[in-house]
Design a protein around this motif. Structure first.
Motif, PDB file in Angstrom:
ATOM      1  N   THR A 138     -19.478 -31.060  60.267  1.00  0.00           N
ATOM      2  CA  THR A 138     -18.037 -31.291  60.394  1.00  0.00           C
ATOM      3  C   THR A 138     -17.400 -30.811  59.100  1.00  0.00           C
ATOM      4  N   GLU A 139     -16.328 -30.040  59.244  1.00  0.00           N
ATOM      5  CA  GLU A 139     -15.613 -29.485  58.095  1.00  0.00           C
ATOM      6  C   GLU A 139     -16.575 -28.745  57.154  1.00  0.00           C
ATOM      7  N   ASP A 140     -17.471 -27.955  57.759  1.00  0.00           N
ATOM      8  CA  ASP A 140     -18.430 -27.130  57.018  1.00  0.00           C
ATOM      9  C   ASP A 140     -19.402 -27.948  56.180  1.00  0.00           C
ATOM     10  N   ARG A 141     -19.566 -29.224  56.486  1.00  0.00           N
ATOM     11  CA  ARG A 141     -20.555 -30.067  55.823  1.00  0.00           C
ATOM     12  C   ARG A 141     -21.642 -30.427  56.828  1.00  0.00           C
ATOM     13  N   GLU A 173     -15.908 -33.729  65.132  1.00  0.00           N
ATOM     14  CA  GLU A 173     -14.649 -33.375  64.473  1.00  0.00           C
ATOM     15  C   GLU A 173     -13.482 -34.130  65.097  1.00  0.00           C
ATOM     16  N   GLU A 176     -13.521 -37.494  63.648  1.00  0.00           N
ATOM     17  CA  GLU A 176     -12.921 -37.492  62.308  1.00  0.00           C
ATOM     18  C   GLU A 176     -11.399 -37.478  62.399  1.00  0.00           C
TER      19      GLU A 176
END
Length: 391
Positions: A138-141, A173, A176
């Motif tokens: 999520t969010e490139d993590r 995502e 989130e």
């Protein structure tokens, strides 16, 4: 329409990866007549069952319930899901591999790359010989991993696992976003409390103090109203409440204000009983009433009138708060609703923004005003909206 074209159209509508369906179609030719159609609807149904469970994020309870549906999407003997710290679930055959499942995921959790592992197993009847481990992000993590366990690790299966992981990523995502939205609304409610409370508390306590010697019983009643109002305003649970509870709090507020203004403040309420149970965002009406008192009537000479109406409007509930006070320049109102003038209009911009976040732009405040013409604020709320309920 050709079956495969129909399949891809349906997948586009729900966000199920096309390669997942392709993997299923290749593996389920034995379904009989119309295999593509049957596989399509099986996939859509399975995805629809898993999606709400994953919207809670990578929680063990949610993943445990969703794991069976994820394994069904992939058609593998077993799957494992981890977060960044531990194994959340191992679902399927070969339970003895669960003890090593987190170790299988460590490299993927570190570098975010897909791994294809060949596993040693001393049990000849065990179907688990390979593990395909892909990252969940999520969010490139990298926040976790999804592993599919089975007797082979073909390129098609690797791609299918990656696509299912991407679909899981999209659900995480959304989770989130839900959390961010909830945190934002909570922050806005806290800001609203901070904006309203000092002014109201000071005036209320001053009014109550003025009755302590002259009318102790009246002072006691007002103190109870004050306690009930502040208890409601500062409660810490629930993003929503009922219209009945919101109006009950407003009644406490107006009782205190009438004690301060005396006969100069007159209030008319017209409430339809059938809308009292409608769920409304917490503290979405009280700021409108306080704004009517504070900016509409407080500086007006003579008698001021406030009218509050809540009525049935078909699928919606229509609410208006109207005063015959000083009104406002329309350009200034525009700045208030745009958040450019926070000194005027207690909570108007806050309430307008929260309504639009919860229900959409068509449900913002409608304000009719003019200098010397009073102010009428209209709120339209749907009687039912998924995810909106008083708790």
């Amino acid at each position: 329409m050709e079956p495969l074209v129909a399949v891809l159209v349906l997948l586009a509508l729900v966000g199920v990866p096309a390669t997942v369906l392709w993997h299923i179609l290749r593996g389920r030719r034995e379904l009989g007549s119309g295999p593509a159609e049957r596989a399509t609807f099986e996939t859509l149904h399975t995805a629809s069952l898993a999606a709400p469970l994953l919207r809670a994020g990578l929680s063990q309870a949610g993943v445990l319930k969703a794991s069976r549906h994820l394994r069904q999407l992939l058609g593998t003997p077993a799957i494992a899901v981890t977060n960044a710290e531990e194994l959340l679930v191992y679902d399927g055959t070969g339970d003895h591999h669960a003890r090593d499942a987190f170790e299988h995921a460590i490299a993927t959790l570190k570098d975010g790359r897909t791994q294809v592992l060949q596993l040693d197993c001393d049990l000849p009847e065990c179907p688990i010989r390979h593990a395909i481990v892909v990252p969940l992000t999520t969010e490139d993590r990298v926040v976790g991993s999804l592993a599919a366990y089975g007797d082979h690790a073909s390129a098609g299966l690797v791609r299918a696992v990656q696509e299912v992981a991407r679909w899981v990523d999209s659900q995480l995502e959304l989770a989130e976003l839900d959390r961010s939205r909830t945190m934002l609304i909570e922050a806005e409610v806290r800001a609203l409390r901070a904006q309203i409370s000092p002014h109201f508390i000071y005036n209320s306590l001053t009014t109550i103090a003025s009755f302590v010697r002259t009318d102790p019983e009246r002072a006691r009643e007002l103190l109870i109203d004050f306690a009930d109002f502040t208890r409601y305003s500062f409660r810490r649970h629930g993003e929503f409440t009922t219209l009945s509870e919101e109006l009950h709090s407003i009644d406490h507020y107006l009782t205190l204000e009438r004690a301060r203004f005396g006969d100069q403040l007159q209030v008319t309420l017209r409430i339809a009983p059938e809308v009292l149970a409608v769920a409304v965002p917490f503290l979405c009406l009280q700021p409108l009433v306080e704004n009517a008192v504070r900016h509409g009537l407080e500086s007006k000479p003579g008698v001021g009138r406030i009218t509050i109406i809540a009525e049935d409007a078909g699928a919606d509930c229509g609410i208006t708060v109207e005063d015959d006070g000083l009104g406002m320049d329309p350009e200034r109102l525009r700045r208030v609703l745009a958040g450019e003038d926070r000194a005027t209009g207690v909570g108007l911009a806050n309430v307008d923004e929260r309504l639009r976040q919860v229900y959409g732009n068509e449900y913002g405040l409608i304000v009719e005003t003019g200098e010397g013409a009073g102010t009428k604020v209209t709120v339209r709320l749907p009687k039912y909206r998924p995810g909106v309920s008083a708790r």
